[in-house]
Design an enzyme around this catalytic site. Structure first.
Site, PDB file in Angstrom:
ATOM      1  CD  GLU A  84      -2.952  -1.207   2.203  1.00  0.00           C
ATOM      2  OE1 GLU A  84      -3.169  -0.223   2.849  1.00  0.00           O
ATOM      3  OE2 GLU A  84      -4.174  -1.954   1.984  1.00  0.00           O
TER       4      GLU A  84
ATOM      5  CD  GLU B 212      -3.377  -6.215   3.014  1.00  0.00           C
ATOM      6  OE1 GLU B 212      -4.243  -5.546   3.548  1.00  0.00           O
ATOM      7  OE2 GLU B 212      -1.991  -5.879   3.221  1.00  0.00           O
TER       8      GLU B 212
HETATM    9  O1  AHR Z   1      -4.705  -6.330   7.085  1.00  0.00           O
HETATM   10  C1  AHR Z   1      -4.509  -4.925   7.703  1.00  0.00           C
HETATM   11  C2  AHR Z   1      -4.243  -3.833   7.041  1.00  0.00           C
HETATM   12  O2  AHR Z   1      -4.992  -3.592   6.104  1.00  0.00           O
HETATM   13  C3  AHR Z   1      -2.776  -4.246   6.213  1.00  0.00           C
HETATM   14  O3  AHR Z   1      -1.682  -4.087   7.275  1.00  0.00           O
HETATM   15  C4  AHR Z   1      -2.692  -3.040   5.266  1.00  0.00           C
HETATM   16  O4  AHR Z   1      -2.009  -3.332   4.273  1.00  0.00           O
HETATM   17  C5  AHR Z   1      -4.283  -2.880   5.118  1.00  0.00           C
HETATM   18  O5  AHR Z   1      -4.520  -1.392   5.038  1.00  0.00           O
END
Ligand code: AHR
Length: 569
Positions: free
Chosen positions: A239, A373
């Site tokens: 991110e 994610e």
């Molecule tokens: O999964 C939790 C968080 O969500 C991660 O660390 C991040 O990459 C995302 O914003």
């Protein structure tokens, strides 16, 4: 190890409403009326009453199982459903690593070199293909040197992203690789682009992968691992548009080129077939900010020279409903159930949108879309540290998981890897632990039931899905995928989203001679039913009701259920 390219896939999903009359109900009433003892009937009045009831049943809305017709032509195959779409994500966050995986070798909790035996056994059953580590946002603040060497000399640092707690660094590089070895998964290592340097990341990879007697190679040997490790996947930042450094797309592209060039894998076994695949930071949504990001990375990729390359573009998408996440993970009803499922189905449009951009610059689909994610993100469980992202996991999450896995499978040509967030004790977890106790969640069981789809070949499903409506929310009643495993066996995964009505599936199967079918189904008493340490078997798979008749598969789906069936030829 590596995710692969896949041939063209065909998806033919038609959704339309199908209503059936309550003939069955009226038939029962008719039999009951005519079998009443004559004397018990109060003359003509009783007859009138009975036939009025029959009339009402004939005109009443359907309450019996909805019927859904589905057809599968097993001779029409599509892309390989890469096993990596069943990947996991384990970040240094809350009790995801510490307590969830790592208890230390001196713990009273049974462990192997500090790693919980119960968790390892549960994960082995999922055939976890890869684990993304150490973050997440944590990755861009992680300095690998703090996590190697004798345990009593590890640096204690802070975890400012997640609760501001101390990070003991007792679970570091060797412990992660040992964990992977114990569960049989590949390493997906996210390197620090935010607060690290290319040199730091390059040295980490040299430490991990060289078989030469370099100083770093010797240090690894001294720390207990003489041979080089395999690193299957390298995440170049996390991110980077936000917690990873709030970079612009152009700035990130310049970083990407440098890290891609200099962070090398030296393992001799990974120079040819098992090459480490490099995954760039991709989008985190569907607005212009995100489409611009995908455009920038893919445009740069199209123009890349010999000196750098990428094999994947990451995408993050959580089902939160609103920000900050405020849907509760338990104690909700049908309204929140249907809303969350509606939100989660947006994954389809998100993937389609970014895939279309990728197709412009990479029509051969060399770069995978890696949804590394995804999952449900709800309000923190009451009483928990809000920075630990603790939430329960219900039957709603089982349905949510199945719907997303189905979407990934339908996009198997481009989506060749995905990582649910997160593996243990954090967000939509597979497993919850509390000291020595452990429980498997409904999401865990979906991943277990879907194991046969790992590396299976996609088979298109044609379906009249019907509709499940709640208030102003209208969702497909049924969602389904099919695939053929390596032995040629046909598998179907079918989800009934409707929390109230069962569904009778009649599947016409062509391209195979179906002789028998067996399956498992996962449903629960309520949409928010969960497994707890005291009641761990509230939501567990049970045998599915299946029948093969005249080459057709008849299947009864319980309300709010996920069913996986195999067809024997
Ligand atoms: O999964 C939790 C968080 O969500 C991660 O660390 C991040 O990459 C995302 O914003």
């Amino acid at each position: 190890m590596a995710f692969t390219l896949a041939p063209n896939s065909e998806v033919t999903t038609h959704r339309s409403m199908r209503q059936f009359s309550s003939l069955w109900t009226s038939k029962v009433l008719f039999v009951k009326c005519s079998s009443l003892p004559k004397r018990a009937l109060l003359g003509a009045f009783s007859f009138v009453l009975c036939f009025a009831l029959i009339g009402m049943a004939l005109t009443a809305p359907a309450i019996a199982a909805e019927k859904v017709a589905l057809s599968v032509d097993a001779s029409k195959t599509g892309a390989k459903i890469d096993r990596n779409i069943f990947g996991q994500f384990a970040e240094h966050l809350g009790h995801g690593i510490y307590e969830g995986i790592w208890v230390g070798p001196d713990s009273a909790i049974p462990n192997t070199r500090g790693i919980r035996n119960d968790v390892v056994a549960a994960l082995k059953a999922l055939r976890v293909p890869n684990v993304r580590w150490p973050g997440g946002c944590f990755a861009d603040e992680y300095h690998w040197r703090k996590g190697i060497g004798p345990a009593d000399r590890r640096v204690v640092s802070l975890n400012p992203n997640w609760g501001g707690v101390t990070e003991p660094n007792t679970f570091g590089t060797h412990e992660f690789m040992d964990f992977l070895d114990q569960i049989g998964a590949d390493a997906y290592v996210s390197i620090n682009v935010g607060s690290g340097t290319p040199r730091e990341a390059a040295e980490w990879l040299e430490y991990l992968t060289t078989d030469q007697p370099t100083t770093l190679g010797k240090e690894r040997t001294a720390n207990g691992h003489p041979g080089p490790y395999e690193v299957g996947y390298l995440g170049i930042g996390n991110e980077s548009w936000d917690c990873g450094g709030n970079m612009t797309p152009d700035y990130y592209v310049s970083q990407l080129k440098i890290y891609s060039r200099f962070v090398r894998n030296f393992n001799p076994e990974q120079q040819d077939k098992q090459q480490m695949l490099k995954i760039a930071v991709g989008p985190g949504g569907d607005g212009p900010r995100w489409t611009d990001w995908t455009e920038a990375i893919m445009k740069a990729y199209q123009q890349h020279t010999w000196s750098w390359d990428i094999n994947g573009l990451s995408m993050h998408s959580y089902t939160a409903g609103q920000w900050p996440p405020s849907y509760t993970s338990v104690g909700f009803g049908e309204t929140e159930y249907s809303q969350i499922l509606k939100f989660t189905l947006q994954m389809e449009d998100l993937i389609s949108k970014h895939s279309a951009i990728m197709d412009k610059y990479d029509p051969q689909k060399k770069v995978a879309l890696v949804v590394d994610e995804w999952g449900a993100w709800y309000a923190p469980s009451p009483g928990s540290n809000p920075g630990f992202l603790v939430q329960q996991n219900s039957q709603r999450d089982a349905i949510l998981a199945a719907l997303n896995l189905n979407i990934f499978a339908r996009h198997a040509e481009r989506v060749r890897m995905a990582n649910i967030a997160q593996m243990i004790n954090v967000l939509q977890a597979m497993i919850l632990t509390d000291k020595e106790k452990m429980v498997m969640t409904p999401t865990y069981y979906v991943f277990k039931m879907y194991v046969p789809f790992q590396d299976a070949t996609f088979v298109p499903v044609s379906l009249d899905a019907g509709a499940y409506t709640h208030g102003d929310i209208k969702l497909p009643r049924v969602d389904a995928i099919a695939a053929k495993d390596k032995a040629g066996k046909l598998w179907l995964a079918i989800t009934n989203l409707d929390p109230n009505q069962p569904v009778e599936i009649e599947a016409s199967l062509t391209g195979i001679t179906a002789r028998s079918a067996v399956g498992e189904t996962l449903t629960a008493p309520k949409v928010d039913s969960v497994n707890t340490f005291d009641a761990p078997n509230t939501v567990v798979p049970k045998p599915a009701s299946t029948k093969i008749q005249g080459g057709r598969l008849a299947l009864k789906l319980e309300p709010k259920s996920v069913t996986v069936v195999s067809v024997e030829q």
